[in-house]
Design an enzyme around this catalytic site. Structure first.
Site, PDB file in Angstrom:
ATOM      1  N   ARG A  85       0.849  -1.197   0.000  1.00 14.80           N
ATOM      2  CA  ARG A  85       0.000   0.000   0.000  1.00 14.80           C
ATOM      3  C   ARG A  85       0.880   1.241   0.000  1.00 14.80           C
ATOM      4  O   ARG A  85       1.915   1.277   0.641  1.00 14.80           O
ATOM      5  CB  ARG A  85      -0.834   0.051   1.282  1.00 14.80           C
ATOM      6  CG  ARG A  85      -2.094  -0.710   1.205  1.00 14.80           C
ATOM      7  CD  ARG A  85      -2.717  -0.715   2.571  1.00 14.80           C
ATOM      8  NE  ARG A  85      -3.642   0.377   2.752  1.00 14.80           N
ATOM      9  CZ  ARG A  85      -4.033   0.821   3.946  1.00 14.80           C
ATOM     10  NH1 ARG A  85      -3.541   0.319   5.043  1.00 14.80           N
ATOM     11  NH2 ARG A  85      -4.917   1.782   4.035  1.00 14.80           N
ATOM     12  N   ARG A  92      -7.262  -1.452   0.852  1.00  7.36           N
ATOM     13  CA  ARG A  92      -6.399  -2.598   0.527  1.00  7.36           C
ATOM     14  C   ARG A  92      -6.957  -3.431  -0.634  1.00  7.36           C
ATOM     15  O   ARG A  92      -6.224  -4.099  -1.328  1.00  7.36           O
ATOM     16  CB  ARG A  92      -6.250  -3.497   1.758  1.00  7.36           C
ATOM     17  CG  ARG A  92      -5.456  -2.873   2.897  1.00  7.36           C
ATOM     18  CD  ARG A  92      -5.517  -3.790   4.109  1.00  7.36           C
ATOM     19  NE  ARG A  92      -4.725  -3.305   5.244  1.00  7.36           N
ATOM     20  CZ  ARG A  92      -5.164  -2.448   6.150  1.00  7.36           C
ATOM     21  NH1 ARG A  92      -6.379  -1.932   6.055  1.00  7.36           N
ATOM     22  NH2 ARG A  92      -4.395  -2.084   7.157  1.00  7.36           N
ATOM     23  N   HIS A 174      -9.677  -7.297   7.444  1.00  9.29           N
ATOM     24  CA  HIS A 174      -8.490  -6.499   7.743  1.00  9.29           C
ATOM     25  C   HIS A 174      -8.500  -5.353   6.736  1.00  9.29           C
ATOM     26  O   HIS A 174      -7.911  -5.426   5.667  1.00  9.29           O
ATOM     27  CB  HIS A 174      -7.229  -7.369   7.588  1.00  9.29           C
ATOM     28  CG  HIS A 174      -5.963  -6.598   7.816  1.00  9.29           C
ATOM     29  ND1 HIS A 174      -5.737  -5.838   8.933  1.00  9.29           N
ATOM     30  CD2 HIS A 174      -4.837  -6.476   7.045  1.00  9.29           C
ATOM     31  CE1 HIS A 174      -4.546  -5.282   8.849  1.00  9.29           C
ATOM     32  NE2 HIS A 174      -3.982  -5.643   7.715  1.00  9.29           N
TER      33      HIS A 174
END
Ligand code: APR
Length: 303
Positions: A85, A92, A174
């Site tokens: 990233r 993401r 996540h």
């Protein structure tokens, strides 16, 4: 069990995060050999040399770089290879297409040389990549995503100050679909209540916590490395610790065919148990929504 060691642990992707994870693992003296693999061979070699030079006063771990033929016999393989990233990548999930392609190449090699290894997935979007590895032939016990433990650690940092003992967990994706489990937060052993305004403020801080680091220093390393090493240690030393990890659900929480962060026990065989917590109605519905989003993104990747 405390001095039990793996014969070999491999890190695939010896960049920023991979190198810190490798260093954190060897510092804990949990393996006899550590292998670093990267398409940038010089980088992997340099990282291995630097680490080897740190070890003479620490322990006798043998660290070296190599090709896929050197991963034979690895008990645990941590995959961080891929595009990372950067400040322009807000979500993401934007990394999915390119990192799935990279993963397909890596998995062919891992299947050839270390098909029995337990894989820990770091590469983002981690939950999707973890599901992808499972679908490529790894049993769900043997493919574990690292992210929830890190998010929980960030949550605790926001909630706590050094004088208090803070217990707090983050489940779900996540990424943007993360779910701080407010119903189970304990400060100094006591359940703590949060009003909606407080929850909103904490969620916002949590959402930005990794990007605040990336904006300033380019990547996050210490926190993910430390939390991933906890996972590796729990597996190698069969500690069966309760950790939040991404795992492919098979009916738990009424969900399946999705990899998402939930509480699990990690031991010698990988995921030994998925813990089914009693969550609040709101937390459950957020978990379902987070799973729905991950599923539809994964499906869109394959169309
Ligand atoms: N095989 C092996 N290594 C590869 C491959 C491949 N096919 N493709 C890329 N790599 C390597 C790169 O050469 C690089 O050294 O992966 C490494 C990635 O490291 P960095 O670019 O430094 O990225 P990093 O900050 O470590 O992040 C890695 O972890 O948290 C996630 O989002 C992050 O997906 C990213 C991953």
């Amino acid at each position: 069990m405390e001095n039990q060691k793996a014969n070999k642990i491999t890190i695939i992707g010896a960049g920023n995060l991979g190198s810190f994870i490798a260093y954190e693992i060897i510092s804990r003296d949990v393996c006899k050999e550590m292998v670093l693999v990267d398409i940038l061979k010089d980088l992997a070699e340099g990282q291995a040399m630097d680490m080897a030079q740190a070890l003479p006063y620490k322990n006798r771990t043998k660290v070296y770089s190599g090709g896929y033929e050197d991963i034979v016999g690895s008990e645990v393989i941590v995959i961080t290879a891929g595009k990372p990233r950067t400040p322009d990548i807000k979500d993401r999930l934007e990394l999915a297409t390119i990192n799935v392609k990279i993963m397909n190449f890596i998995l062919t090699e891992v299947k050839k040389y270390a098909p029995e290894a337990i894989i820990i997935t770091i590469t983002n979007p981690m939950d999707l990549i973890n599901l992808h590895i499972h679908k490529s032939g790894w049993a769900r016990e043997k493919v574990i995503g690292s992210g929830g433990q890190l998010d929980s650690s960030r949550f605790r940092t926001i909630l706590g100050n050094p004088d208090n003992e803070v217990e707090g967990y983050v489940i779900g994706e996540h990424g943007a679909g993360q779910i701080p489990v407010f119903s189970k937060v304990k400060i100094n052993g006591e359940l703590k209540e949060f009003n909606l305004e407080e929850q909103k403020e904490i969620k916002e801080k949590l959402k930005n916590s990794s990007m605040e680091v990336i904006k300033r220093k380019g990547s996050t390393v210490f926190a993910p490395a430390s939390n991933t090493a906890d996972m590796v240690e729990s597996i190698v030393r069969d500690q069966k610790r309760l950790l939040i990890c991404s795992t492919v659900l098979k009916g738990e929480y009424n969900l399946e065919d999705v990899s998402i962060g939930v509480p699990v026990r990690l031991g010698k065989s990988g995921i030994e148990k998925v813990e089914e917590w009693e969550l609040s109605e709101d937390e459950l519905s957020q978990l379902r929504e987070s799973a729905r989003k991950l599923k539809s993104t994964y499906e869109s990747l394959n169309n």
